[in-house]
Design a protein around this motif. Structure first.
Motif, short mmCIF file in Angstrom:
data_model
loop_
_atom_site.label_atom_id
_atom_site.label_comp_id
_atom_site.label_asym_id
_atom_site.label_seq_id
_atom_site.Cartn_x
_atom_site.Cartn_y
_atom_site.Cartn_z
N TRP A 119 0.60 -1.27 -0.17
CA TRP A 119 0.56 -0.04 0.23
C TRP A 119 0.49 1.06 0.30
N GLY A 120 1.93 1.33 0.06
CA GLY A 120 2.90 2.28 0.19
C GLY A 120 2.37 3.24 1.57
N THR A 126 2.69 1.88 9.56
CA THR A 126 4.58 1.82 8.31
C THR A 126 5.07 1.15 9.95
N ARG A 164 4.06 -2.65 -7.64
CA ARG A 164 4.18 -1.31 -7.05
C ARG A 164 2.86 -0.83 -7.68
N ASP A 221 0.69 -1.02 -5.21
CA ASP A 221 1.13 -0.91 -3.50
C ASP A 221 0.84 1.00 -3.74
N SER A 222 1.31 1.47 -4.68
CA SER A 222 1.55 2.96 -4.33
C SER A 222 1.18 3.89 -5.84
N ASP A 269 -0.71 6.86 -5.36
CA ASP A 269 0.29 8.35 -5.44
C ASP A 269 -0.70 8.59 -6.43
N TYR A 282 -2.89 11.12 3.19
CA TYR A 282 -2.99 10.34 3.46
C TYR A 282 -4.63 10.65 4.31
#
Length: 262
Positions: free
Chosen positions: A27-28, A65, A172, A175-176, A180, A186
């Motif tokens: 998820w980053g 995190t 990736r 994840d992000s 992003d 967030y």
């Protein structure tokens, strides 16, 4: 408590607060923090107090995190936890503890052991703190579809793609990359997503069985492999709603899980 897990927890006590890089594996940072921030909205008052006793003045978003960040910690404990962030379930299978969990542990066994530690009256404060870090993090991990990998491509890491004309890989992107690309903090993303969770949705999602989360992830996983490697607006459009829902579900379920355990 699982003996091996207890031994590793004891090794880690002195190194808990030594954080190195901000390496993110699922998820980053934005995605994990969103799950923690949404969970805060559904915590019981008693649960909130018990979390605050372990981590004063720290939110679940902040804690979410840490388990990724600590993978750069050179201590023996953290260097043995990288397999705890995912499960491996070959296509056509459902997760089986006997068939699929490696001896080093995986996300399911780590979540189970962390839960036992958090509930154990004999566990030290340091052990409970580490257990809570993993619970908060791993619930997020298990809602990222590629953290229920098929065992052939390292959870999509070996699937090379271009995401909006930049070299990347499928893992990736999930994840992000897509998150992003929304250009939201967030807290902004949390606000948008949390406002759309109706009481009925929260009620329907409030399952605390990790095997259910894994089963859902596998179903999603098998439908997200692209036919061609250049991913732009079409791919993002096809999957952004799923990503948002998995973040919402992870947050609601994190709260339900912690309410149940604590």
């Amino acid at each position: 408590m699982n003996t091996r897990f207890k031994q590793l927890l004891q090794l880690s006590a002195a190194a808990l607060l030594v954080t190195s890089s901000s390496q993110a594996l699922a998820w980053g940072q934005i995605g994990h923090r969103v799950t923690g921030e949404i969970a805060e909205l559904y915590l019981d008052a008693d649960t909130r107090e018990k979390i605050a006793a372990l981590f004063p003045n720290q939110s679940l978003a902040e804690l979410s995190t840490q388990a990724d960040s600590e993978l750069s910690n050179p201590s023996e404990f953290w260097q043995q936890t990288w397999t705890w962030h995912f499960v491996t379930v070959p296509e056509g299978n459902e997760y089986s503890l006997d068939k699929h969990a490696p001896k080093e542990g995986d996300a399911y066994t780590a979540l189970t052991s962390s839960t036992e530690t958090l509930k154990d009256p004999k566990a030290t404060v340091e052990e409970k703190r580490i257990a809570l870090l993993f619970i908060v993090h791993l619930i997020g991990d298990l809602h990222q579809p590629l953290h229920s990998g098929n065992g052939t491509d390292r959870g999509g890491n070996d699937v090379k793609v271009e995401f909006f004309w930049q070299p990347s890989n499928l893992h990736r992107v999930w994840d992000s990359g897509i998150i992003d690309n929304q250009n939201l903090s967030y807290t902004e993303l949390t606000k948008w997503l949390s406002q759309k969770i109706t009481p009925q949705m929260a009620s329907e999602w409030r399952t605390t069985d990790p095997k259910t989360w894994i089963k859902e992830s596998i179903i999603i996983r098998d439908g997200i492999y692209p036919e061609e490697p250049k991913l732009t607006y079409d791919y993002q459009y096809q999957h952004i709603a799923t990503i948002k829902q998995r973040l919402q579900q992870a947050g609601v379920r994190m709260a339900a899980y912690l309410n149940e355990v604590l």
